[in-house]
Design a protein around this motif. Structure first.
Motif, short mmCIF file in Angstrom:
data_model
loop_
_atom_site.label_atom_id
_atom_site.label_comp_id
_atom_site.label_asym_id
_atom_site.label_seq_id
_atom_site.Cartn_x
_atom_site.Cartn_y
_atom_site.Cartn_z
N GLN A 1 -14.58 7.95 -6.74
CA GLN A 1 -14.47 6.81 -5.84
C GLN A 1 -13.67 5.68 -6.46
N ALA A 2 -13.89 5.42 -7.74
CA ALA A 2 -13.15 4.35 -8.43
C ALA A 2 -11.67 4.69 -8.50
N ALA A 3 -11.36 5.95 -8.77
CA ALA A 3 -9.95 6.36 -8.84
C ALA A 3 -9.27 6.23 -7.48
N ALA A 4 -9.99 6.62 -6.41
CA ALA A 4 -9.42 6.51 -5.07
C ALA A 4 -9.19 5.04 -4.69
N LYS A 5 -10.13 4.19 -5.05
CA LYS A 5 -10.00 2.76 -4.76
C LYS A 5 -8.79 2.17 -5.50
N GLN A 6 -8.64 2.53 -6.77
CA GLN A 6 -7.51 2.05 -7.57
C GLN A 6 -6.19 2.57 -7.00
N GLU A 7 -6.18 3.83 -6.57
CA GLU A 7 -4.97 4.42 -6.01
C GLU A 7 -4.56 3.68 -4.73
N ARG A 8 -5.52 3.41 -3.85
CA ARG A 8 -5.22 2.67 -2.61
C ARG A 8 -4.68 1.29 -2.93
N LYS A 9 -5.24 0.65 -3.94
CA LYS A 9 -4.82 -0.69 -4.33
C LYS A 9 -3.36 -0.68 -4.81
N VAL A 10 -3.03 0.28 -5.66
CA VAL A 10 -1.66 0.38 -6.18
C VAL A 10 -0.68 0.76 -5.07
N GLU A 11 -1.10 1.68 -4.18
CA GLU A 11 -0.22 2.07 -3.07
C GLU A 11 0.07 0.87 -2.17
N ALA A 12 -0.94 0.04 -1.92
CA ALA A 12 -0.74 -1.15 -1.09
C ALA A 12 0.19 -2.14 -1.78
N LYS A 13 0.04 -2.28 -3.08
CA LYS A 13 0.86 -3.22 -3.85
C LYS A 13 2.32 -2.78 -3.90
N THR A 14 2.55 -1.48 -4.10
CA THR A 14 3.92 -0.97 -4.22
C THR A 14 4.56 -0.69 -2.87
N GLY A 15 3.73 -0.51 -1.83
CA GLY A 15 4.27 -0.25 -0.50
C GLY A 15 4.66 1.20 -0.27
N ARG A 16 4.25 2.09 -1.15
CA ARG A 16 4.53 3.52 -0.95
C ARG A 16 3.37 4.34 -1.50
N ASP A 17 3.23 5.55 -0.98
CA ASP A 17 2.15 6.44 -1.41
C ASP A 17 2.44 7.04 -2.78
N PHE A 18 1.38 7.30 -3.52
CA PHE A 18 1.51 8.06 -4.76
C PHE A 18 1.90 9.49 -4.44
#
Length: 62
Positions: free
Chosen positions: A20-37
């Motif tokens: 869950q923590a990894a998914a939350k961090q991934e969503r945060k970074v994707e929102a910040k960069t504007g693109r999906d991992f």
């Protein structure tokens, strides 16, 4: 380790929390960069190249 592979209830709970923590961090970074991992194999290649510019296949052959 996958959640189902954890030998104890405490281990399963820890695995769920980590996922869950990894998914939350991934969503945060994707929102910040504007693109999906990149996912799966593409992500593996992306991470491999980021360290030294060579793909994983090239590293294994040398």
């Amino acid at each position: 380790m996958a959640i189902t592979q954890a030998p104890t209830a405490k281990g399963k709970q820890a695995a769920r929390g980590l996922r869950q923590a990894a998914a939350k961090q991934e969503r945060k970074v994707e929102a910040k960069t504007g693109r999906d991992f990149a996912k799966g194999e593409k992500r593996f290649e992306e991470r491999s190249k980021s360290s030294d510019g060579k793909s994983a296949g090239t590293k294994q052959k040398s």
